[in-house]
Every structure is written in C-alpha cells, then in structure tokens.
Design a protein around this motif. Sequence first.
Motif, PDB file in Angstrom:
ATOM      1  N   MET B  57     -80.337 -15.766  58.344  1.00 45.94           N
ATOM      2  CA  MET B  57     -79.267 -15.098  58.097  1.00 45.94           C
ATOM      3  C   MET B  57     -79.274 -14.175  56.824  1.00 45.94           C
ATOM      4  SD  MET B  57     -76.418 -17.802  59.124  1.00 45.94           S
ATOM      5  CE  MET B  57     -74.997 -17.166  58.063  1.00 45.94           C
ATOM      6  N   GLN B  58     -79.819 -14.725  55.631  1.00 44.79           N
ATOM      7  CA  GLN B  58     -80.039 -13.896  54.409  1.00 44.79           C
ATOM      8  C   GLN B  58     -80.878 -12.491  54.626  1.00 44.79           C
ATOM      9  OE1 GLN B  58     -78.340 -14.574  51.657  1.00 44.79           O
ATOM     10  NE2 GLN B  58     -77.330 -16.298  52.509  1.00 44.79           N
ATOM     11  N   LEU B  59     -81.609 -12.670  55.584  1.00 44.09           N
ATOM     12  CA  LEU B  59     -82.659 -11.492  55.861  1.00 44.09           C
ATOM     13  C   LEU B  59     -81.810 -10.375  56.457  1.00 44.09           C
ATOM     14  CD1 LEU B  59     -85.832 -12.989  57.089  1.00 44.09           C
ATOM     15  CD2 LEU B  59     -85.382 -11.650  54.815  1.00 44.09           C
ATOM     16  N   MET B  60     -80.643 -10.872  57.133  1.00 41.74           N
ATOM     17  CA  MET B  60     -79.620  -9.989  57.689  1.00 41.74           C
ATOM     18  C   MET B  60     -78.858  -9.193  56.646  1.00 41.74           C
ATOM     19  SD  MET B  60     -80.533  -9.988  60.739  1.00 41.74           S
ATOM     20  CE  MET B  60     -81.402 -10.968  61.653  1.00 41.74           C
ATOM     21  N   LYS B  61     -78.879  -9.529  55.536  1.00 36.87           N
ATOM     22  CA  LYS B  61     -77.849  -9.108  54.369  1.00 36.87           C
ATOM     23  C   LYS B  61     -78.475  -8.273  53.640  1.00 36.87           C
ATOM     24  CE  LYS B  61     -75.017 -13.265  53.606  1.00 36.87           C
ATOM     25  NZ  LYS B  61     -74.668 -14.120  52.461  1.00 36.87           N
ATOM     26  N   SER B  62     -77.959  -6.929  53.512  1.00 38.48           N
ATOM     27  CA  SER B  62     -78.580  -5.771  52.620  1.00 38.48           C
ATOM     28  C   SER B  62     -78.577  -6.063  51.175  1.00 38.48           C
ATOM     29  CB  SER B  62     -78.080  -4.369  53.069  1.00 38.48           C
ATOM     30  OG  SER B  62     -76.622  -4.508  52.567  1.00 38.48           O
ATOM     31  N   SER B  63     -77.468  -6.845  50.684  1.00 40.36           N
ATOM     32  CA  SER B  63     -77.315  -7.239  49.254  1.00 40.36           C
ATOM     33  C   SER B  63     -78.692  -8.173  49.071  1.00 40.36           C
ATOM     34  CB  SER B  63     -76.258  -7.890  48.954  1.00 40.36           C
ATOM     35  OG  SER B  63     -75.958  -9.033  49.646  1.00 40.36           O
ATOM     36  N   PHE B  64     -78.936  -9.264  49.916  1.00 38.97           N
ATOM     37  CA  PHE B  64     -80.097 -10.132  49.358  1.00 38.97           C
ATOM     38  C   PHE B  64     -81.447  -9.377  49.474  1.00 38.97           C
ATOM     39  CE2 PHE B  64     -83.442 -12.854  51.156  1.00 38.97           C
ATOM     40  CZ  PHE B  64     -83.269 -14.200  50.123  1.00 38.97           C
TER      41      PHE B  64
END
Lengths: 182, 214
Positions: B57-64
């Motif tokens: 899921m984190q890999l989908m977040k641009s901020s991460f």
Amino acid sequence: MTQLSDAEQWQEWATKAQAGDKRAYSSLLKALHPFIRNIIYKGLSNSDAAEDISQEVLISVHKSLNTYTPDRPFKPWLMSIINYRKMDYLRKYYAQRQDVTSTIESNPEFMSENVTNSNHSGELRDIERALEQFPKKQQDIFRKIKIEGYTTQEVANQMDMNESAVKVSAHRMMKKLQGMLK
Amino acid sequence: MSKVEKNTDELIGELCSDLDIAKPRCPYRRIAVWLIGAIAYLTLVVAYIGIRPDFDMQLMKSSFLFEISIAVLILISASLASSWLSFPDCFQRHWVKIIPVLLFVVFCIWTVVRSLEDGMKFTDGLHLVHCAREGIMMEIIPLIALVFITMKGHTTQPYWSMAMNVLAVSTLGWIGLRLTCSVDEMGHSLFNHLLPFAILAAALGLFARKLFKW
C-alpha cells in the motif's frame, strides 16, 4: 622543446614518483621544499616553525602520494596539505600556549628578540623595585605621567587632586628615584 | 618518520629511499563496494526483521516514494562526498558537500511540512526501544566500514568527512526503518528514527579529528 612551468614539472615528477622513480621523487621534494617554506613563512614569520612545518608537509606528501591522480593539477593538492599542516601546527601551538605562563625574566629568548637593549633589562627591574618603595598613590601619579603619558591635568582630574600637587608629587618622586638609583 | 628536527636534505634522502610504487587511489571503487555491501547488509537485516505488512500500500503513496527517493539520493551523494573528502584536496571537487546538505535540508523541510499537516503524534515508548535497536542493527556495521575507509584515506577536512559518513549511514538506517516500521507518524519518525542517531552523530563528531588524523 617547450619549457614546462613549475606546476607542470612537479606534476610530471609526481607521476614518475608514483611509478617508483626515486630520482624524479628526489627532484620533486627538493623543488617543493623552498616553495612550501616560503608559503608557510609568509603566514607565520617564524623561520624555525616554517622549517618544521615544511618538513611535516614533505612527510605528508610522502604518506599521501597515492591520493594524487595525474590527471588533476598538482598545486591544489599540495596546497591542501600545506594548509592542513599549517592549521594543525597553529592549533597545537595555541593549545600549548594557553597552558603556559612565563615571566620576562624566565624567557631570555623573548627578551633578546623584543627588548631593544637587553643590557637595560636589569635597570628596568631596579626601577620597578625602587618604585615599589613609594606610597601607592605617589606610585600611581608617577606611572601615569612618566610611563603611561597622561598630562598632569588629566591625572589631577582622575585622582581628584590639585594640578600643582600632582606636579610636585611627580617631581619629588623623580628626584628621590634618581638618588636611589645612583 | 615522524621527527622533523632532522636536516631537510637528510629527510628527503630518507623519504626517497622509502619510496614504493604508489598506485593512484580510485575514489569510486571503494565507495561502490561499500554501497553495494551496505545495501546487501540492509536487505538481510530487513529480511530478518520482516518487512512492514502494508508495504504494498505504501508503494502506491507518492509521499512515501518521494521520501525514500530523497533518502536514496542523500545516501548516494553523501557516500560519494565521503569518498572524495578522503583525498587531501577533496578530489578538487569541494562543491560535493553542498549536494547532500541541500538534499538533507529538503528532507528536513519535507518532514516539518508533513508534521504540520499530520500533527506531531507520539506512539508509546516501546517503539523507541525497538526502533532504536533495529536502527542500530542496520547502521552499526556500515558505519564502522565507512569510518574505516575514511581512516585509510588522508582527509584534510575531518569534521566534514565524519558528517558525510554519518549522513550516509543515517539515511541508510532511515530507509531500513521505513521499510520495517509501520508507524508513519512524523513525531515517531523524528524522535525514534532520527534523534538517537543524531545524538550518536554528534558524539562521533567530537572524535573526528582524532579518528582521521594522519
């Protein structure tokens, strides 16, 4: 044949030295030594220290010869080492100086370098000793006028005294001192 | 060869007789080996601790992704700077220190902005112990290796060298902790992931001159 500049010549010698050429290395170190010493001497004005640091720089050049790459200019590489060693020396010097207290008497080297006529140094001490025999107030008046260069008016104002009393005090003390030091 | 009182000609003679072939040191080889080794070691530690459950899921977040990318850039630039700084003349590229420092400033601004948006929430003290322990596991061996590489060089800027070493290793640890710790709160990240290593870095900085003396 084109004449090589100092820096280019050093670069060439350094490259040969890296390959193990002892003659080129000797030429390099001999050519670098006066250059290094002059640079250090400009900033320190102490020939002994300049000599010590320049020898330290030569040893550093020897230790770090493998960090010089022939495609880069030689002088900036050398200057970094010179500045580093100079700062190192100054850091140690000031660190040591903080821990040392000395008097003029215990430092004949300082005396010979900084006292214009060292033969008079004994007389200066005699004057100091003679001055100490006078009352504190009279000493202050004398020191301010004869040593520190204040006018009698300024001293009178500072010490809340009459100007003529200040003049008389300084004059009498001068006469007594002359008598004591004859 | 440490006495300087001897005559200069004598000294030059001794230095010449002591001359060996000095192969020019390559600034990229050792640091490339360190980077590869450090990343391999981090991968092993992350595999041992276990990757965070919401990693997909984190890999989908641009901020991460932005955070990890900037950390990777700091890691690469700081390790390169560390390598160049181990040359007396900084390989004549003194500007190199500016890049990791600027990236780190961007990173700090990013964390402050995120803290303001999300609020500074703190999780319980248990996380402090476990994140600090895992962080040390991730960082200690790469740090020792990098300090050793710098000691083998001849730096004339020991404090900058140590700063770059610590910055490189800290970002390595930060990346590792972001991959294993599922707490995303900025308060937690700053105080549990960054602060213990900032203190360690400051302590190490005190010994920089002694460690990198040559």
